[in-house]
Write a protein that holds these residues in place. Structure first.
Motif, PDB file in Angstrom:
ATOM      1  N   ASP A 169      29.026  33.207  36.197  1.00 40.74           N
ATOM      2  CA  ASP A 169      28.790  34.149  35.108  1.00 40.74           C
ATOM      3  C   ASP A 169      29.669  33.761  33.937  1.00 40.74           C
ATOM      4  OD1 ASP A 169      27.543  36.223  33.880  1.00 40.74           O
ATOM      5  OD2 ASP A 169      28.007  37.673  35.442  1.00 40.74           O
ATOM      6  N   HIS A 170      29.247  34.097  32.752  1.00 40.50           N
ATOM      7  CA  HIS A 170      30.128  33.849  31.611  1.00 40.50           C
ATOM      8  C   HIS A 170      30.308  35.148  30.836  1.00 40.50           C
ATOM      9  CE1 HIS A 170      26.568  32.482  28.863  1.00 40.50           C
ATOM     10  NE2 HIS A 170      26.333  33.594  29.461  1.00 40.50           N
ATOM     11  N   THR A 171      31.519  35.300  30.351  1.00 41.66           N
ATOM     12  CA  THR A 171      31.899  36.583  29.737  1.00 41.66           C
ATOM     13  C   THR A 171      31.964  36.478  28.222  1.00 41.66           C
ATOM     14  OG1 THR A 171      34.213  35.961  29.830  1.00 41.66           O
ATOM     15  CG2 THR A 171      33.326  37.131  31.725  1.00 41.66           C
ATOM     16  N   ARG A 172      31.791  35.271  27.708  1.00 38.52           N
ATOM     17  CA  ARG A 172      31.955  35.019  26.272  1.00 38.52           C
ATOM     18  C   ARG A 172      33.364  35.388  25.806  1.00 38.52           C
ATOM     19  NH1 ARG A 172      27.289  37.746  25.667  1.00 38.52           N
ATOM     20  NH2 ARG A 172      25.382  36.525  25.775  1.00 38.52           N
ATOM     21  N   GLY A 173      34.268  35.545  26.744  1.00 38.34           N
ATOM     22  CA  GLY A 173      35.630  35.912  26.359  1.00 38.34           C
ATOM     23  C   GLY A 173      35.712  37.313  25.789  1.00 38.34           C
ATOM     24  N   GLU A 174      34.678  38.114  26.048  1.00 40.22           N
ATOM     25  CA  GLU A 174      34.720  39.489  25.538  1.00 40.22           C
ATOM     26  C   GLU A 174      35.341  40.415  26.581  1.00 40.22           C
ATOM     27  OE1 GLU A 174      30.678  40.345  24.659  1.00 40.22           O
ATOM     28  OE2 GLU A 174      30.518  38.690  23.224  1.00 40.22           O
ATOM     29  N   ARG A 175      36.260  41.218  26.112  1.00 42.52           N
ATOM     30  CA  ARG A 175      36.980  42.083  27.031  1.00 42.52           C
ATOM     31  C   ARG A 175      36.028  42.953  27.839  1.00 42.52           C
ATOM     32  NH1 ARG A 175      41.656  46.494  25.404  1.00 42.52           N
ATOM     33  NH2 ARG A 175      41.886  47.439  27.466  1.00 42.52           N
ATOM     34  N   GLU A 176      35.062  43.513  27.165  1.00 45.33           N
ATOM     35  CA  GLU A 176      34.140  44.431  27.833  1.00 45.33           C
ATOM     36  C   GLU A 176      33.432  43.763  29.012  1.00 45.33           C
ATOM     37  OE1 GLU A 176      30.290  47.235  26.768  1.00 45.33           O
ATOM     38  OE2 GLU A 176      30.953  45.659  25.406  1.00 45.33           O
ATOM     39  N   ARG A 177      32.954  42.543  28.743  1.00 45.24           N
ATOM     40  CA  ARG A 177      32.250  41.840  29.815  1.00 45.24           C
ATOM     41  C   ARG A 177      33.195  41.432  30.925  1.00 45.24           C
ATOM     42  NH1 ARG A 177      26.985  38.737  28.544  1.00 45.24           N
ATOM     43  NH2 ARG A 177      27.810  37.641  30.337  1.00 45.24           N
ATOM     44  N   GLU A 178      34.416  41.119  30.565  1.00 46.20           N
ATOM     45  CA  GLU A 178      35.390  40.762  31.588  1.00 46.20           C
ATOM     46  C   GLU A 178      35.696  41.965  32.476  1.00 46.20           C
ATOM     47  OE1 GLU A 178      37.706  37.151  29.252  1.00 46.20           O
ATOM     48  OE2 GLU A 178      38.657  39.107  29.380  1.00 46.20           O
ATOM     49  N   VAL A 179      35.772  43.120  31.844  1.00 50.80           N
ATOM     50  CA  VAL A 179      36.012  44.337  32.623  1.00 50.80           C
ATOM     51  C   VAL A 179      34.846  44.579  33.578  1.00 50.80           C
ATOM     52  CG1 VAL A 179      36.202  46.840  32.517  1.00 50.80           C
ATOM     53  CG2 VAL A 179      37.474  45.429  30.885  1.00 50.80           C
ATOM     54  N   LEU A 180      33.640  44.480  33.051  1.00 48.22           N
ATOM     55  CA  LEU A 180      32.466  44.696  33.888  1.00 48.22           C
ATOM     56  C   LEU A 180      32.462  43.761  35.088  1.00 48.22           C
ATOM     57  CD1 LEU A 180      29.664  45.280  31.229  1.00 48.22           C
ATOM     58  CD2 LEU A 180      30.631  46.917  32.853  1.00 48.22           C
ATOM     59  N   VAL A 181      32.720  42.502  34.817  1.00 46.52           N
ATOM     60  CA  VAL A 181      32.724  41.534  35.905  1.00 46.52           C
ATOM     61  C   VAL A 181      33.800  41.882  36.931  1.00 46.52           C
ATOM     62  CG1 VAL A 181      33.292  39.152  36.487  1.00 46.52           C
ATOM     63  CG2 VAL A 181      31.721  39.626  34.620  1.00 46.52           C
TER      64      VAL A 181
ATOM     65  N   LEU B 245      40.194  36.181  29.372  1.00 45.30           N
ATOM     66  CA  LEU B 245      40.718  35.794  28.062  1.00 45.30           C
ATOM     67  C   LEU B 245      41.287  37.033  27.376  1.00 45.30           C
ATOM     68  CD1 LEU B 245      40.681  32.930  27.103  1.00 45.30           C
ATOM     69  CD2 LEU B 245      38.546  33.358  25.897  1.00 45.30           C
ATOM     70  N   GLU B 246      40.491  38.072  27.361  1.00 44.29           N
ATOM     71  CA  GLU B 246      40.895  39.274  26.639  1.00 44.29           C
ATOM     72  C   GLU B 246      41.217  40.444  27.560  1.00 44.29           C
ATOM     73  OE1 GLU B 246      41.417  39.486  23.496  1.00 44.29           O
ATOM     74  OE2 GLU B 246      40.584  37.593  22.799  1.00 44.29           O
ATOM     75  N   LEU B 247      40.929  40.279  28.812  1.00 46.74           N
ATOM     76  CA  LEU B 247      41.185  41.355  29.769  1.00 46.74           C
ATOM     77  C   LEU B 247      42.648  41.788  29.727  1.00 46.74           C
ATOM     78  CD1 LEU B 247      39.495  42.673  32.189  1.00 46.74           C
ATOM     79  CD2 LEU B 247      40.893  41.218  33.651  1.00 46.74           C
ATOM     80  N   GLU B 248      42.876  43.092  29.699  1.00 53.52           N
ATOM     81  CA  GLU B 248      44.249  43.592  29.629  1.00 53.52           C
ATOM     82  C   GLU B 248      44.738  44.037  31.009  1.00 53.52           C
ATOM     83  OE1 GLU B 248      46.183  43.323  27.077  1.00 53.52           O
ATOM     84  OE2 GLU B 248      44.584  42.471  25.855  1.00 53.52           O
TER      85      GLU B 248
END
Lengths: 348, 348
Positions: A96-108, A125-128
DNA sequence: ATGAAAGCGCTAACAA
DNA sequence: TTGTTAGCGCTTTCAT
């Protein structure tokens, strides 16, 4: 019409269990019986239903790998290595790719889409950190890459600070004194690029070259175009570096293009060092000096770490030991090397 | 211990069905009941078991994409597009790479590993028609790329012959007369590179420039290193082209590196055209003119074609209509463009 | 609007 | 060595 064990059993005139035995290569089956069942299997074109097997076994043999961008050759190559490493453990990889977007990283990380996976390898990348602490999903997770979280998840990466320092040291040895860092992110102390920026600062300081914060140039992202823009902006601002340490190879490639357009010659006028050792850095009119992380090691470590988490989880399920100590293995550093190529050839 | 519908039902003091209704957002549930069940779900941290759902529904929502090499940016980018296109149909993508080896391509096409997939998109390189005819697996399959098989499988590609012709035509218009094709494979008339080679031949012939079979230069593979080797070999053999049409961008990049090393200037001494429009072709000291396939269109067409195969298969399962006409949609061409960049700038 | 129960295809105890 | 059967967790008629 799908054919099942039952159909085969019926045709062969045996029980469902016997067919299952044959399918699973159970030892104690007489050759004659095996033969008979196999014939029925072939005749009907039977293929086991993995989903049913998975349900029964409580595992799927699928792990997910989520990276920011497959278009980044570093991650593409890493993904390939992970797929191979996983195959050795008989695991299949869902990418899967998240595009480095926090939202997608959270979802994943929450396993939203991760349909049927046993475990997850995530390169955030952006996940906190708070996103990770809020995680409710219980599938084993292994973290990859530069971001550091003080949380009990296994984390595989190279020593980014040390790697950055060795890159900068290399430039200093070449006699460079105005060494820019291209790709800085100053948002927060835990953001991507922070460790490499820190290494840059430390090494400059150690060499008595500090005080050049103007030389820490930000970029919008870390693709080639971002590197080109960042480099142009830096030059336009009147700063004239004699070396550039780029956040990664793509940024370096973009920077080199701009340097070329402006008539600045690499390495003579400006030396350049990248990070990642993507294949294209070995080509082009000027090959690129870069930090080469051992991608195969990273992939192997990530997969084996995940596998042990998987095993621990399975054992726990059997023992019903819900309160077992987490016993997470600590973060692991993979090796890296500095590869010297044309972009830093020769002393001043 | 994993929590199931039953646990939730027990805690909420309702039937399993009611919980299922809530989970699946079934309409006819009283708000009060929904509230009560939801509370139990939250308390227990219930998460539906996708495997069980899949078994019940007879589908998994997972499709596989198999490409030769993820390290090739063309395939990496394409994979990203397929993942996005699939997500729009609520499908997840399981990625595999075959390294372009026939054996692995056969295994993938036979569905050896992933039996949890609803469908497969395969970009073959070495797979032979007979491998495909011998296929016993019945999961819907969509083919991608240059290889052509006279078999009833949907096939998505650009018109490789037309694309190659437009590349060569562009070089001819620039006044080039000794146009090499780099990346030829002469093994068999159906092998990869065949269509692009054919386009090259046709266009040269149309321009009265034929007779240059010496200019059809083979390469060992289609990566940068192969392009470099092939170019070096061509030059060493005494042939002196004034233009190179490469099988793909990676080969072109390798070739340009060798030309640079030999002091041949691109585009003045040798013009170069690639194929694929990978991102790195827009950077480097000399940007690369290339054929740009519409990757997003290819991905969308592939996924939607697969989705309709999936629907047809599902309908058939319901009707029990095993002898329905195959009704495969024919092969589809996706658009492409020629992007002119520095490597072909200016007439002779 | 909610419940009871069958069954998706398979594996694994247990029996014979 | 082979057969019987329970049940993995879910959806889905069919009742109520």
């Amino acid at each position: 019409m799908r054919v099942s064990l039952k159909d085969v059993a019926q045709l062969a005139g045996v029980s469902i269990k016997t067919v299952s035995n044959v399918v699973n290569h159970y030892e104690h089956v007489t050759p004659a019986m095996r033969e008979r069942v196999q014939r029925a299997i072939d005749e009907l074109g039977y293929r086991p239903n993995l989903t049913a097997r998975n349900l029964r076994k409580g595992r799927t043999g699928i792990i997910a790998l989520a990276v920011p961008e497959l278009g980044n050759p570093y991650f593409a190559e890493l993904a390939g290595e992970v797929i191979d490493a996983a195959a050795e453990h008989e695991l299949t990889v869902l990418l899967d790719h998240t595009r480095g977007e926090r939202e997608r990283e959270v979802l994943v990380s929450q396993g939203f889409r991760a349909r049927v996976i046993d475990g997850l390898i995530l390169s955030p990348l952006e996940l906190e950190p708070e996103d990770l602490s809020a995680r409710t999903d219980d599938v084993p997770l292994v973290l990859l890459g530069e971001r550091e979280y003080a949380l009990p998840y296994p984390h595989i990466a190279i020593d980014n600070v040390a790697a950055a320092r060795s890159a900068v040291r290399h430039l200093i040895r070449l006699g460079r004194t105005r060494i820019a860092f291209l790709g800085a992110r100053t948002d927060s102390p835990n953001r991507p690029a922070q460790l490499r920026l820190q290494g840059w600062r430390e090494e400059l300081k150690a060499a008595g070259l500090e005080g050049g914060e103007r030389l820490a140039a930000p970029t919008g992202g870390w693709d080639r175009g971002d590197g080109a823009e960042g480099m142009a902006r830096l030059l336009d601002s009147g700063v004239r570096p004699d070396a550039v340490f780029a956040y990664n190879d793509l940024v370096a490639v973009g920077a080199m293009r701009v340097l070329h357009e402006r008539g600045l010659r690499v390495p003579w006028d400006v030396a350049v060092v990248g990070f990642d050792d993507v294949p294209e850095s070995r080509y082009g009119a000027v090959t690129l000096t870069t930090i080469s992380p051992d991608k195969k090691a990273i992939a192997r470590l990530a997969v084996s770490s995940l596998v042990s988490s998987l095993e621990r989880a399975a054992a726990q399920r059997v023992n019903g030991n819900g309160d077992a100590p987490p016993e997470q293995q600590p973060s692991v550093f993979a090796p890296f090397r500095l590869l010297e190529r044309e972009s830093t050839l020769g002393r001043r």
